[in-house]
Design a protein around this motif. Structure first.
Motif, PDB file in Angstrom:
ATOM      1  N   THR A  49       0.827  -1.195   0.000  1.00 58.79           N
ATOM      2  CA  THR A  49       0.000   0.000   0.000  1.00 58.79           C
ATOM      3  C   THR A  49       0.866   1.252   0.000  1.00 58.79           C
ATOM      4  OG1 THR A  49      -1.748  -1.161   1.189  1.00 58.79           O
ATOM      5  CG2 THR A  49      -1.807   1.239   1.242  1.00 58.79           C
ATOM      6  N   ALA A  52       2.261   1.778  -3.380  1.00 59.20           N
ATOM      7  CA  ALA A  52       1.254   2.287  -4.323  1.00 59.20           C
ATOM      8  C   ALA A  52       1.053   3.785  -4.136  1.00 59.20           C
ATOM      9  CB  ALA A  52      -0.068   1.545  -4.126  1.00 59.20           C
ATOM     10  N   LYS A  53       0.999   4.236  -2.886  1.00 55.95           N
ATOM     11  CA  LYS A  53       0.772   5.657  -2.637  1.00 55.95           C
ATOM     12  C   LYS A  53       1.966   6.496  -3.094  1.00 55.95           C
ATOM     13  CE  LYS A  53      -2.444   5.074   1.229  1.00 55.95           C
ATOM     14  NZ  LYS A  53      -2.656   5.256   2.667  1.00 55.95           N
ATOM     15  N   ASN A  56       2.046   6.618  -7.040  1.00 54.89           N
ATOM     16  CA  ASN A  56       0.897   7.146  -7.761  1.00 54.89           C
ATOM     17  C   ASN A  56       0.337   8.398  -7.106  1.00 54.89           C
ATOM     18  OD1 ASN A  56       0.204   4.897  -9.887  1.00 54.89           O
ATOM     19  ND2 ASN A  56       0.651   3.819  -7.974  1.00 54.89           N
ATOM     20  N   GLU A  63      -9.500   5.999  -7.342  1.00 56.35           N
ATOM     21  CA  GLU A  63      -8.729   4.814  -7.692  1.00 56.35           C
ATOM     22  C   GLU A  63      -7.834   4.389  -6.534  1.00 56.35           C
ATOM     23  OE1 GLU A  63      -6.547   5.384 -11.246  1.00 56.35           O
ATOM     24  OE2 GLU A  63      -8.320   5.411 -12.553  1.00 56.35           O
ATOM     25  N   ASP A  64      -7.257   5.372  -5.839  1.00 60.40           N
ATOM     26  CA  ASP A  64      -6.397   5.045  -4.710  1.00 60.40           C
ATOM     27  C   ASP A  64      -7.193   4.422  -3.572  1.00 60.40           C
ATOM     28  OD1 ASP A  64      -4.168   5.988  -6.015  1.00 60.40           O
ATOM     29  OD2 ASP A  64      -4.304   8.008  -5.164  1.00 60.40           O
ATOM     30  N   SER A  67      -8.028   0.912  -4.590  1.00 59.39           N
ATOM     31  CA  SER A  67      -6.832   0.077  -4.495  1.00 59.39           C
ATOM     32  C   SER A  67      -6.518  -0.279  -3.044  1.00 59.39           C
ATOM     33  CB  SER A  67      -5.645   0.794  -5.134  1.00 59.39           C
ATOM     34  OG  SER A  67      -4.484  -0.007  -5.083  1.00 59.39           O
ATOM     35  N   ASP A  68      -6.621   0.712  -2.150  1.00 57.78           N
ATOM     36  CA  ASP A  68      -6.364   0.451  -0.732  1.00 57.78           C
ATOM     37  C   ASP A  68      -7.361  -0.558  -0.173  1.00 57.78           C
ATOM     38  OD1 ASP A  68      -4.238   2.152  -0.747  1.00 57.78           O
ATOM     39  OD2 ASP A  68      -5.239   3.790   0.303  1.00 57.78           O
ATOM     40  N   GLN A  71      -6.476  -4.063  -1.560  1.00 60.06           N
ATOM     41  CA  GLN A  71      -5.274  -4.604  -0.923  1.00 60.06           C
ATOM     42  C   GLN A  71      -5.554  -5.015   0.516  1.00 60.06           C
ATOM     43  OE1 GLN A  71      -1.521  -2.338  -1.787  1.00 60.06           O
ATOM     44  NE2 GLN A  71      -2.885  -1.086  -3.033  1.00 60.06           N
ATOM     45  N   MET A 152      -0.417  -4.566  -9.852  1.00 56.02           N
ATOM     46  CA  MET A 152       0.477  -3.901  -8.910  1.00 56.02           C
ATOM     47  C   MET A 152       1.832  -3.625  -9.553  1.00 56.02           C
ATOM     48  SD  MET A 152       0.931  -2.528  -6.014  1.00 56.02           S
ATOM     49  CE  MET A 152      -0.585  -3.036  -5.212  1.00 56.02           C
ATOM     50  N   LYS A 157      -1.093   0.026  -8.357  1.00 55.68           N
ATOM     51  CA  LYS A 157      -2.388  -0.020  -7.683  1.00 55.68           C
ATOM     52  C   LYS A 157      -3.215  -1.125  -8.320  1.00 55.68           C
ATOM     53  CE  LYS A 157      -3.284   4.251  -8.890  1.00 55.68           C
ATOM     54  NZ  LYS A 157      -3.976   5.565  -9.035  1.00 55.68           N
ATOM     55  N   SER A 159      -7.295  -3.036  -8.998  1.00 53.28           N
ATOM     56  CA  SER A 159      -8.738  -2.826  -9.124  1.00 53.28           C
ATOM     57  C   SER A 159      -9.527  -4.068  -8.766  1.00 53.28           C
ATOM     58  CB  SER A 159      -9.079  -2.382 -10.554  1.00 53.28           C
ATOM     59  OG  SER A 159      -8.675  -3.364 -11.499  1.00 53.28           O
TER      60      SER A 159
END
Length: 314
Positions: A49, A52-53, A56, A63-64, A67-68, A71, A152, A157, A159
């Motif tokens: 996570t 990803a942050k 992105n 989307e974030d 994604s969080d 995950q 990933m 991220k 979906s």
């Protein structure tokens, strides 16, 4: 293909809850506390996570957040699976187990890889029918886990909720709800309905992601013979056997996508190319077109003419 998911539950009995992962107070388990603590840990301390942050920062907030959530869901359910099983199905780099020359048995028993393993329709049927659809549960887990890690790696991220987060809420929902329903204990039907809704939403999301993958570049579209995404996502809501039509097409085109990504040569799929031609048709046909053109149904109807019926006209 919800019916296939339900039929695969007995095989998934080997995915047992780890007793030492359940929190307790004075000897009594507190599921709410366990759930809250696991999800919070997965969402706040997961290195994935954080990666990803960091990668992105210019991504859309929606989307974030998605994604969080995905995950966190995957990590939570992964923590409820015994370590030996987790180790066996741990994602591996491409060709760690399977390459272009691997045997069907190797492909059927291989852990997930990224990029994913091409699993054509004939192979999926070979694994599913003798096991009373039990192997299909492993197929579902594997393709979701492969897509999760592929996203990933490519985007930072995701979906989808991965193999653990997609399959196991459904499995445990049915395993809990079915006995409660048999014993006429309130809440049983809720668990089953919630589990079915979860796996159905996941299936719709899977079809959408396969469409995106198959059309992500012009070279892939050309290789697959596509001009648009091959699947109608909403067909997942249709009753059997129509939902199986789109399900088989998903198996075919996802397998073909991974084949192209890995650079493997094209091989003829007897089931998709000969016996049931609708599976491999590059055209995203409508329901009316499907019913009007019997030559695409089966091998023995390939010489039939189209039905000239007004209500089947586009």
């Amino acid at each position: 293909m919800v019916g296939l998911q339900i039929s695969s539950i007995p095989l998934l009995g080997l995915f047992l809850i780890k007793s030492h992962d359940i929190y307790s107070v004075d000897g009594f388990t507190t599921p709410l506390q366990a759930t809250s603590r696991s999800i919070t840990t997965a969402l706040t301390s997961s290195s994935i996570t954080r990666h990803a942050k960091e990668k992105n920062t210019d991504g859309l907030a929606g989307e974030d957040l998605l994604s969080d959530f995905c995950q966190g869901t995957n990590e939570f359910w992964k923590n409820l699976v015994i370590e030996a099983v987790r180790n066996y199905v741990e994602i591996s780099p491409a060709e760690s187990t399977v390459n272009a020359n691997s045997t069907p048995f190797q492909k059927l028993t291989a852990p997930p890889e990224v990029p994913g393993i091409p699993r054509p329709v004939w192979l999926t049927i070979l694994g599913s029918v003798p096991t009373a659809l039990g192997w299909y549960g492993y197929y579902k887990f594997s393709v979701e886990e492969e897509l999760y890690h592929h996203e990933m790696r490519e985007r930072g991220k995701v979906s989808g909720c991965g193999g653990y987060g997609t399959l196991f809420p459904f499995v445990y929902g049915v395993l809990i709800g079915f006995p409660l329903t048999l014993l006429h204990i309130p809440g049983g039907e809720f668990f089953i309905e919630a589990a079915s809704a979860w796996i159905l939403l996941g299936q719709i999301n899977l079809y959408n992601r396969v469409n995106q993958l198959c059309t992500e570049t012009e070279s892939i579209k050309k290789e697959l013979g596509l001009t648009e995404g091959p699947l109608w996502e909403w067909w997942a809501l249709l009753p059997p056997p129509l939902d199986v039509v789109v399900g088989l097409r998903q198996v075919h085109f996802l397998s073909e996508y991974w084949r192209v990504v890995r650079g493997y040569p094209k091989e003829k799929d007897l089931v998709a190319d000969e016996l049931f031609p609708f599976i491999s048709m590059p055209e995203r046909f409508t329901l009316k077109q499907f019913f009007r053109r019997p030559k695409y149904w089966f091998w023995f109807t390939k010489d039939w003419n189209d039905f000239d019926l007004p209500f089947l006209e586009s």
